[in-house]
Design a protein around this motif. Structure first.
Motif, short mmCIF file in Angstrom:
data_model
loop_
_atom_site.label_atom_id
_atom_site.label_comp_id
_atom_site.label_asym_id
_atom_site.label_seq_id
_atom_site.Cartn_x
_atom_site.Cartn_y
_atom_site.Cartn_z
N ASP A 31 40.61 -1.05 69.86
CA ASP A 31 39.11 -1.34 69.86
C ASP A 31 38.75 -2.30 70.71
OD1 ASP A 31 38.85 0.80 68.05
OD2 ASP A 31 39.11 -0.51 66.28
N TYR A 32 37.22 -2.45 71.30
CA TYR A 32 36.98 -3.73 72.12
C TYR A 32 35.79 -4.31 71.35
CZ TYR A 32 40.39 -1.92 75.60
OH TYR A 32 41.44 -1.54 76.08
N ALA A 33 35.95 -5.76 71.25
CA ALA A 33 34.77 -6.36 70.62
C ALA A 33 33.66 -6.56 71.81
CB ALA A 33 35.43 -7.74 70.17
N HIS A 34 32.43 -5.95 71.38
CA HIS A 34 31.41 -6.01 72.46
C HIS A 34 30.09 -6.34 71.60
CE1 HIS A 34 29.80 -3.80 76.20
NE2 HIS A 34 29.06 -4.70 75.96
N ASP A 35 29.33 -7.30 71.98
CA ASP A 35 27.95 -7.65 71.41
C ASP A 35 28.20 -7.56 69.85
OD1 ASP A 35 27.36 -7.76 74.23
OD2 ASP A 35 26.34 -5.47 73.94
N GLY A 36 29.10 -8.04 69.11
CA GLY A 36 29.12 -8.31 67.93
C GLY A 36 29.56 -7.17 67.14
N HIS A 37 30.01 -6.05 67.80
CA HIS A 37 30.70 -4.89 66.99
C HIS A 37 31.84 -4.33 67.95
CE1 HIS A 37 27.13 -2.63 69.13
NE2 HIS A 37 27.90 -3.05 70.15
N LEU A 38 32.39 -3.29 67.42
CA LEU A 38 33.62 -2.88 67.92
C LEU A 38 33.45 -1.43 68.79
CD1 LEU A 38 36.12 -4.03 65.42
CD2 LEU A 38 35.94 -4.79 67.54
N HIS A 39 34.10 -1.33 69.67
CA HIS A 39 34.00 -0.10 70.42
C HIS A 39 35.32 0.63 70.52
CE1 HIS A 39 30.03 -1.27 72.80
NE2 HIS A 39 29.80 -0.99 71.60
N ARG A 40 35.35 1.84 70.65
CA ARG A 40 36.57 2.64 70.95
C ARG A 40 36.26 3.54 71.84
NH1 ARG A 40 39.59 7.15 66.97
NH2 ARG A 40 41.25 7.55 68.31
N VAL A 41 37.11 3.62 73.04
CA VAL A 41 36.77 4.55 74.17
C VAL A 41 37.64 5.94 73.34
CG1 VAL A 41 37.82 5.37 76.26
CG2 VAL A 41 37.19 3.01 75.97
N HIS A 42 36.86 7.11 73.43
CA HIS A 42 37.27 8.42 72.87
C HIS A 42 36.77 9.43 73.83
CE1 HIS A 42 36.71 11.52 69.52
NE2 HIS A 42 37.79 11.14 69.66
N GLY A 43 37.66 9.76 74.54
CA GLY A 43 37.57 11.06 75.43
C GLY A 43 36.53 10.57 76.65
N ASP A 44 35.46 11.06 76.89
CA ASP A 44 34.49 10.78 77.67
C ASP A 44 33.32 9.94 77.58
OD1 ASP A 44 33.09 12.46 76.39
OD2 ASP A 44 32.49 13.71 77.95
N HIS A 45 33.46 9.10 76.16
CA HIS A 45 32.56 8.33 75.61
C HIS A 45 33.04 7.40 74.94
CE1 HIS A 45 33.30 11.31 72.40
NE2 HIS A 45 32.94 10.22 71.62
N ASP A 47 32.79 5.12 71.08
CA ASP A 47 32.41 5.34 69.59
C ASP A 47 32.16 3.91 69.15
OD1 ASP A 47 32.82 8.11 69.67
OD2 ASP A 47 34.75 7.86 68.66
N GLU A 48 31.08 3.75 68.22
CA GLU A 48 31.04 2.67 67.44
C GLU A 48 32.01 2.60 66.46
OE1 GLU A 48 29.07 0.10 68.00
OE2 GLU A 48 27.32 0.90 69.32
N CYS A 49 32.98 1.75 66.51
CA CYS A 49 34.18 1.75 65.54
C CYS A 49 34.04 1.04 64.39
CB CYS A 49 35.54 1.42 66.09
SG CYS A 49 36.74 1.78 65.15
N GLU A 50 33.26 1.41 63.25
CA GLU A 50 33.22 0.73 61.72
C GLU A 50 33.60 1.53 60.95
OE1 GLU A 50 31.53 -2.32 61.86
OE2 GLU A 50 31.20 -2.04 64.01
N PRO A 51 33.97 0.67 59.96
CA PRO A 51 34.88 1.51 58.69
C PRO A 51 33.52 2.04 57.74
CG PRO A 51 34.66 -0.87 58.29
CD PRO A 51 34.37 -0.73 59.75
N ALA A 52 33.98 3.06 57.02
CA ALA A 52 33.17 3.74 56.23
C ALA A 52 33.57 3.46 54.69
CB ALA A 52 33.19 5.28 56.37
N GLY A 53 33.06 2.67 54.38
CA GLY A 53 33.24 2.00 52.77
C GLY A 53 33.89 0.62 52.88
N HIS A 54 34.41 0.04 51.61
CA HIS A 54 35.00 -1.15 51.21
C HIS A 54 36.28 -1.08 50.71
CE1 HIS A 54 34.54 -4.80 48.53
NE2 HIS A 54 35.42 -4.88 49.49
N THR A 55 37.07 -1.35 51.76
CA THR A 55 38.64 -1.48 51.29
C THR A 55 39.18 -2.76 51.21
OG1 THR A 55 38.76 0.66 52.34
CG2 THR A 55 40.83 -0.49 51.78
#
Length: 98
Positions: A31-45, A47-55
């Motif tokens: 993942d890459y930290a960018h503008d206060g959130h995380l991005h994941r390169v996924h195919g040709d786009h 993704d915003e890489c955020e967890p779903a839920g609280h662990t």
């Protein structure tokens, strides 16, 4: 724990080695930290890489903070710390595992 597959629209920056953003190893990708959130390169786009839920990360005795030896990643209104291939975030007296 699952990660929402939310595409970051109109993302023209190409993340990768030397792109200028903090790289965060995460399971089988980076993942890459960018503008206060995380991005994941996924195919040709990207993704915003955020967890779903609280662990909660149980039995985590290490205290993250300035100078703790782990990469600090600004994330929204807090700082995550890269530890053993995932991110830890302080939350209500414990550490969340992202």
């Amino acid at each position: 724990m699952s990660t929402a597959h939310t595409t970051h629209p109109n993302h023209v920056h190409q993340h990768g080695e030397g792109c200028g953003h903090v790289a965060v190893p995460h399971q089988d990708h980076v993942d890459y930290a960018h503008d206060g959130h995380l991005h994941r390169v996924h195919g040709d786009h990207v993704d915003e890489c955020e967890p779903a839920g609280h662990t909660a990360h149980d039995d985590h005795g290490h205290r993250h903070g300035e100078g703790c030896g782990h990469v600090a990643v600004p994330h929204g209104d807090h700082v995550d710390y890269v530890h053993d291939g995932h991110r830890h975030a302080s939350h209500d007296g414990h550490w969340d595992d992202h």
